[in-house]
Scaffold this motif. Sequence first.
Motif, mmCIF file in Angstrom:
data_model
loop_
_atom_site.group_PDB
_atom_site.id
_atom_site.type_symbol
_atom_site.label_atom_id
_atom_site.label_comp_id
_atom_site.label_asym_id
_atom_site.label_seq_id
_atom_site.Cartn_x
_atom_site.Cartn_y
_atom_site.Cartn_z
ATOM 1 N N ASP A 100 8.675 -7.219 -28.141
ATOM 2 C CA ASP A 100 9.753 -6.111 -27.941
ATOM 3 C C ASP A 100 10.295 -6.106 -26.873
ATOM 4 O O ASP A 100 11.736 -5.971 -26.881
ATOM 5 C CB ASP A 100 9.079 -4.790 -28.345
ATOM 6 C CG ASP A 100 8.429 -4.486 -29.865
ATOM 7 O OD1 ASP A 100 7.743 -3.795 -29.971
ATOM 8 O OD2 ASP A 100 9.126 -5.414 -30.680
ATOM 9 N N PHE A 101 9.725 -6.239 -25.669
ATOM 10 C CA PHE A 101 10.506 -6.205 -24.261
ATOM 11 C C PHE A 101 11.304 -7.270 -24.131
ATOM 12 O O PHE A 101 12.437 -7.094 -23.774
ATOM 13 C CB PHE A 101 9.427 -6.086 -23.025
ATOM 14 C CG PHE A 101 9.040 -4.617 -22.817
ATOM 15 C CD1 PHE A 101 7.776 -4.471 -23.214
ATOM 16 C CD2 PHE A 101 9.776 -3.899 -22.218
ATOM 17 C CE1 PHE A 101 7.327 -3.095 -22.671
ATOM 18 C CE2 PHE A 101 9.584 -2.701 -21.894
ATOM 19 C CZ PHE A 101 8.358 -2.393 -22.157
ATOM 20 N N ALA A 102 11.061 -8.425 -24.669
ATOM 21 C CA ALA A 102 12.053 -9.560 -24.404
ATOM 22 C C ALA A 102 13.101 -9.436 -25.450
ATOM 23 O O ALA A 102 14.289 -9.722 -24.933
ATOM 24 C CB ALA A 102 11.149 -11.086 -25.085
ATOM 25 N N VAL A 103 13.086 -8.822 -26.468
ATOM 26 C CA VAL A 103 14.243 -8.473 -27.500
ATOM 27 C C VAL A 103 15.098 -7.344 -26.407
ATOM 28 O O VAL A 103 16.416 -7.492 -26.337
ATOM 29 C CB VAL A 103 14.190 -7.975 -28.472
ATOM 30 C CG1 VAL A 103 15.120 -7.202 -29.312
ATOM 31 C CG2 VAL A 103 13.174 -8.985 -29.579
ATOM 32 N N ASP B 388 10.383 -0.363 -14.617
ATOM 33 C CA ASP B 388 9.609 0.919 -14.883
ATOM 34 C C ASP B 388 10.065 2.035 -16.035
ATOM 35 O O ASP B 388 9.435 2.655 -16.158
ATOM 36 C CB ASP B 388 8.866 1.587 -13.591
ATOM 37 C CG ASP B 388 10.207 2.083 -13.024
ATOM 38 O OD1 ASP B 388 9.864 2.541 -11.721
ATOM 39 O OD2 ASP B 388 11.131 1.945 -13.299
ATOM 40 N N ARG B 389 11.166 1.395 -16.483
ATOM 41 C CA ARG B 389 11.964 2.310 -17.704
ATOM 42 C C ARG B 389 11.805 1.348 -18.798
ATOM 43 O O ARG B 389 12.508 0.221 -18.755
ATOM 44 C CB ARG B 389 12.888 2.793 -17.061
ATOM 45 C CG ARG B 389 12.805 3.716 -16.273
ATOM 46 C CD ARG B 389 14.011 4.805 -16.065
ATOM 47 N NE ARG B 389 13.488 5.887 -15.095
ATOM 48 C CZ ARG B 389 12.813 6.950 -15.510
ATOM 49 N NH1 ARG B 389 12.418 7.148 -16.697
ATOM 50 N NH2 ARG B 389 12.411 7.995 -14.655
ATOM 51 N N CYS B 390 11.843 1.785 -20.040
ATOM 52 C CA CYS B 390 12.122 0.874 -21.300
ATOM 53 C C CYS B 390 13.348 0.675 -21.385
ATOM 54 O O CYS B 390 14.585 1.521 -21.179
ATOM 55 C CB CYS B 390 11.676 1.804 -22.498
ATOM 56 S SG CYS B 390 12.306 1.126 -24.047
ATOM 57 N N PRO B 391 13.826 -0.484 -21.642
ATOM 58 C CA PRO B 391 15.467 -0.859 -21.549
ATOM 59 C C PRO B 391 16.109 -0.152 -22.685
ATOM 60 O O PRO B 391 17.125 -0.079 -22.904
ATOM 61 C CB PRO B 391 15.540 -2.282 -21.683
ATOM 62 C CG PRO B 391 14.108 -2.692 -22.148
ATOM 63 C CD PRO B 391 13.167 -1.713 -21.886
#
Lengths: 162, 675
Positions: A100-103, B388-391
């Motif tokens: 998910d982060f990679a996306v 440190d924050r969700c994109p």
Amino acid sequence: MTERPGSGYGLLVGDAPEVRITGRTEPVPIEVRRAWRVATVVLILAASRGRRASREKVLLLNYALMNPATQDSLVEVLAGDKSPFFLQVRVDPALARAADFAVGLGLVKLVGGASLVLTELGVELANSLAEDDSLLSNEKTLLERVRRLATEARVREVLRWR
Amino acid sequence: MRLRLRAVDLLAETERGEFGARLNFRRGLNVVSADNTKGKSTLVQAIVFALGLEKMLSPRREVPLPRVMTMELRESVDGPEIPVLASRVMLEIENELGGVITLQRTAKGDTDLRLIRVHDGPCLTSPDVRVRAKDYYALDPGAAQASTGIHQFLADYLGWDLPRVPRYAGGEAPLYLEAIFALFFVEQKVGWSAMPANFPTYMGLKDMPRRAVEYVLGLTVNEIEVARQRIEARLTACRSQWDALIEEGARLADLASGRVEGIPAEPDLTWDENEGNILRIPEEKEWVEVDELISRLSRQVREERARPVPAAAEADAAVAEEFRNVLQELADLRGTRRDLLSALQTERAQLRATQRQLATIEEDLQRHKDARKILNLGGEVGADLGADRCPTCQQHISDALLPNDAIDRPMSLEENQAFLLKQRELFQNLAARGASLVEKQKKELALLSERIGRLQTRSRALQDTLDSASATPSTASIQRRVELEARVEGLRRISSAFSKLLSDLAVIRESFRQVKSDEARLPPPGLPDGDRHRLDLLRRSIVAQLTEYGFTTFRPAEIDVSTDTYRPIREGFEIGFELSASDAIRLKWAYQLGLLEVTHGLGGSHHPGLLVFDEPRQQETSRISFHQLIARASHVSQELQVLFTTSEHKPTLRDAIEGLDLHLIDIPEYLLQAR
């Protein structure tokens, strides 16, 4: 805790200074560090045809990367020299989060609902990771070993074996 | 030794005949006044060329002379260009011993352009005298035929023993003359562009500017440094020889399961080889000095020999008793050994476990290093992997991929890495202690096994005795005798080897004493007082001159000479861009003229007492400054020589030098005139 200590027990005379208690930090295993995991996902996709892989393939290869003791078994199973019985692939919640982060960071795109592919940015990062030979060397070695063997068809066979 | 220019002669052959120039120089200040376009630069370049030092001007191999010597020249401003067919330069010089020689070199022609013919006499000023000549070559530095090199010849001529200095390419080379001459030959085109001189650093010597100034001023700091390093090397050699002998001593002691006492771990001048050095051997339950043990055992041997060997039957009762005791002791010792063995195995297992832990930690550390590299690489392509924050939703998150309540406060990556490093240290200490404990136990086990072995031999002998016929001599008794004698013999050999070791150590101690006394005679580190004094003389000359020349960027008194680089500094910093161009020129004058003045009569210095400035009035430096320079230079001792070339407006120049003691050479037209 900002309550004045001792105020409830009448033990201290006069005003006591405020006391704050903060918890100790705890170490976490490297397998849950976001940067490291995202990098392994990028490496898996970079080693796949068209830089694209199904979620199942990513799951399988990820399992072997996180459990180095199973790496030889994975190679043998994919090559057909060993029964998939010997590979107990477990679900890995951290993998889903890493993907998910990679996306979210724009390194990877979801296509067709069930596959992941590297974006241009992802390819750039993959190239940077590849340049330094000492970086993630064990992981790169395993992916090189299974590069030709881990076709989508074979991966499906292995995972759906009963 | 000092060097003086006496005369220079340029000759160019053309279809229209010969053209040339002859200048005679005198002691003290010589000023050549010539127009900028009429061949002034030819003069200084020709002098450098004749000396074979053209590498100081440029690394290129071409002849560093202007077109007038190699291509075409003019007779007058509106005259035609006349092609030059051949040309040469001759330079007559004199050293402090009065030896006059003339250097001749072809600039254009059939002769090898690297050849410099040295005539052993004054060919220019006394052309009728016949003299011998020898050929030398302006070779590349480090060329094999050094004996025919002009640079070696010039160094000898000047009485200079050039120091060997390290090269960037490795190895050493003599300090090149081109490097040194940069401090007294400033050629117009390239010489003024660097402070304090334009050194030919392309020639590859390490630290060239510093070494050149050091040699010219005769500073001793470098020699002292070299001597210090040699002493350091000798000390290291002593220490390692001592170490090797200590090792040998330990091995010697091991042969008898003994230990050495009294020998210091490092060479020590107070150590006496005759006192207090002991080799102790364990015997029964005490540690006995080896020679003492030898005499004790020898006495036992003598006593045994004195007694007749008892027949086996007589010895029965005593033998039986001894046999029982030995068996008992053996049983005890074997029990102890079993315990020791099992303790050793436990320790070993512990150690292996610790080492496995260490391996895991190392792997983990490597992955943490990788993670940091990954963060950097991510940053480089624009993906903030450590955010440190969700994109997507900007909620605050840690960089650990865990559900939010799994761990309260996870460590950051750096904290984790530091934590692992501490873990590693902890386990390394554990492993080290474990390893040394294992060693200790192994040694104890070995000692014990040896004792058990001896007792077993004894018990077998006793058994034999008890079993054998009554009239035969007691095996046990004979065995004891033989064993004692063998032991004494072995100990004697070890003791004499030990004595030899002590005298070998004494020899090293004496070498060490010698080195230490040489070391004590070294001056303390840092710039020697003599050197400091010389640099101070230079500084004072520079400050005085700058005041005369009208230096304005700051107060001249703020200038100092660096004791590390010998360059001019101010408040501890290099002087560079803050100077105006003309002040930079003034500083160069002051530095080089300062070197000339200060080294005159200064023992151990190596200045040729010659200074050549080609067009010192650079950058429109004010006329007044330039005239001050001329005035100062005209006051140098007549034992020295200064040469300035200038294109200043002639009438102005004449006014300026009115009343000054100098030799003016006026070149009215082109330098090269028809002969």
